[in-house]
Design a protein around this motif. Sequence first.
Motif, short mmCIF file in Angstrom:
data_model
loop_
_atom_site.label_atom_id
_atom_site.label_comp_id
_atom_site.label_asym_id
_atom_site.label_seq_id
_atom_site.Cartn_x
_atom_site.Cartn_y
_atom_site.Cartn_z
N GLY A 153 -20.07 51.40 29.90
CA GLY A 153 -19.02 51.08 30.86
C GLY A 153 -18.23 52.31 31.27
O GLY A 153 -17.91 52.51 32.45
N THR A 154 -17.91 53.16 30.30
CA THR A 154 -17.15 54.38 30.56
C THR A 154 -17.91 55.27 31.55
O THR A 154 -17.34 55.77 32.53
CB THR A 154 -16.93 55.16 29.23
N GLN A 155 -19.20 55.45 31.32
CA GLN A 155 -19.99 56.32 32.20
C GLN A 155 -20.23 55.67 33.56
O GLN A 155 -20.25 56.34 34.59
CB GLN A 155 -21.33 56.67 31.53
N PRO B 290 -30.97 45.13 32.17
CA PRO B 290 -31.49 44.01 31.41
C PRO B 290 -31.29 44.20 29.90
O PRO B 290 -31.11 45.32 29.43
CB PRO B 290 -32.98 44.04 31.75
N ARG B 291 -31.36 43.08 29.16
CA ARG B 291 -31.19 43.12 27.72
C ARG B 291 -32.36 42.47 27.01
O ARG B 291 -32.37 42.41 25.77
CB ARG B 291 -29.94 42.35 27.35
N THR B 292 -33.32 41.95 27.76
CA THR B 292 -34.54 41.37 27.16
C THR B 292 -35.71 41.78 28.07
O THR B 292 -35.49 42.16 29.23
CB THR B 292 -34.50 39.82 27.13
N VAL C 70 -11.05 52.13 30.76
CA VAL C 70 -11.34 51.95 29.33
C VAL C 70 -10.59 52.98 28.49
O VAL C 70 -10.64 54.18 28.78
CB VAL C 70 -12.86 52.11 29.07
N TYR C 71 -9.92 52.51 27.44
CA TYR C 71 -9.18 53.40 26.53
C TYR C 71 -9.70 53.25 25.10
O TYR C 71 -10.45 52.33 24.80
CB TYR C 71 -7.68 53.05 26.55
N HIS C 72 -9.28 54.18 24.26
CA HIS C 72 -9.59 54.06 22.83
C HIS C 72 -8.41 54.58 22.04
O HIS C 72 -7.83 55.62 22.38
CB HIS C 72 -10.85 54.88 22.49
N GLY D 24 -11.51 50.11 18.26
CA GLY D 24 -10.38 50.86 18.83
C GLY D 24 -10.26 50.72 20.34
O GLY D 24 -9.39 51.32 20.97
N ARG D 25 -11.12 49.90 20.95
CA ARG D 25 -11.15 49.85 22.42
C ARG D 25 -10.07 48.94 23.01
O ARG D 25 -9.77 47.88 22.50
CB ARG D 25 -12.51 49.34 22.89
N SER D 26 -9.52 49.37 24.14
CA SER D 26 -8.70 48.47 24.96
C SER D 26 -9.00 48.82 26.42
O SER D 26 -9.59 49.87 26.70
CB SER D 26 -7.21 48.65 24.67
N GLY E 164 -21.29 36.93 19.63
CA GLY E 164 -22.08 38.16 19.75
C GLY E 164 -23.53 37.89 20.06
O GLY E 164 -24.38 38.79 19.99
N ASP E 165 -23.85 36.64 20.42
CA ASP E 165 -25.24 36.30 20.79
C ASP E 165 -25.47 36.62 22.27
O ASP E 165 -24.52 36.81 23.03
CB ASP E 165 -25.49 34.80 20.57
N LEU E 166 -26.73 36.60 22.68
CA LEU E 166 -27.03 36.82 24.10
C LEU E 166 -26.97 35.50 24.87
O LEU E 166 -27.40 34.47 24.37
CB LEU E 166 -28.43 37.42 24.28
N GLN F 139 -23.36 41.05 14.82
CA GLN F 139 -24.30 40.17 15.52
C GLN F 139 -24.77 40.80 16.83
O GLN F 139 -25.95 40.73 17.19
CB GLN F 139 -23.63 38.80 15.77
N ARG F 140 -23.86 41.47 17.54
CA ARG F 140 -24.24 42.13 18.80
C ARG F 140 -25.27 43.22 18.54
O ARG F 140 -26.22 43.41 19.30
CB ARG F 140 -22.99 42.71 19.49
N LEU F 141 -25.07 43.94 17.41
CA LEU F 141 -26.03 44.99 17.06
C LEU F 141 -27.39 44.39 16.70
O LEU F 141 -28.44 44.92 17.09
CB LEU F 141 -25.51 45.81 15.89
#
Length: 213
Positions: free
Chosen positions: A14-16, A86-88, A135-137, A125-127, A56-58, A170-172
């Motif tokens: 997202g940052t990039q 995509p994620r799958t 995006v901040y940290h 640490g994200r907000s 954290g599921d898809l 779970q996301r990982l």
Amino acid sequence: MNIILLGPPGAGKGTQARHLVETRNMIQLSTGDMLREAKDSGTEMGKIVADVMARGDLVTDEIVIGLIREKLEGDKAGGFIFDGFPRTLGQADALAELLSEKGENLDAVIEMQVDDAALVSRITGRSTCSNCGEVYHDETKPWPADGKCSNCGGGSQKRRADDNEESLKQRLMEYYKKTSPLIGYYYAKGQLSTVDGLGEIEGVQAAISDILG
Ligand code: AP5
């Protein structure tokens, strides 16, 4: 130019993407942002996805492909940045089809590599700015001391419901089981480039810029 930013939660996609929007007039298509919008606006689809995302599921391929299909009908400006999609393998095939229907190409897939230990601190640490999404940290890019977003001057920040260690695990898991096979998929197609996402934000920007030319 159409590109995919591929990487685990917290890799910096997202940052990039926001930087590429500013510098190259590209359009960021973040399926995570689209799903959060649906959730916040209380639509039927938003209600369905809320629990799935918090765990954290898809979300199902059908839902996210539908969201992307709709966005591809809109303005493409300097091209699309697919952020979190995509994620799958099913989503990757669907994207190839959608782009080909529109006579568009996929120009690059950039894998952002960051080790798991760094991801925990990045996520917890994200907000983000409640107004513009900057995006901040807490440590690496703290919310400005004057209480105003450096991008838009907005006065409040928010944190995501799934930005905690339990959801992150779970996301990982989902990333390694379902998304990481895309690295081989795009490598085989000759479209994959890799950047070290552990460097400073500006260093990662420069590495991506080198790839895109
Ligand atoms: P989504 O919103 O896509 O989340 P994600 O992939 O988990 O990625 P993140 O947004 O958490 O991280 P990021 O890589 O963008 O990192 P950021 O730049 O913010 O998805 C959320 C959920 O929606 C999923 O779990 C799923 O349920 C659902 N979903 C979404 N898309 C889906 C799909 N296609 N299919 C099915 N389900 C889907 O950076 C993180 C932090 O690190 C920030 O604080 C930032 O300031 C900091 N940081 C960034 N870069 C650096 C750096 N170089 N050095 C130091 N700090 C840095």
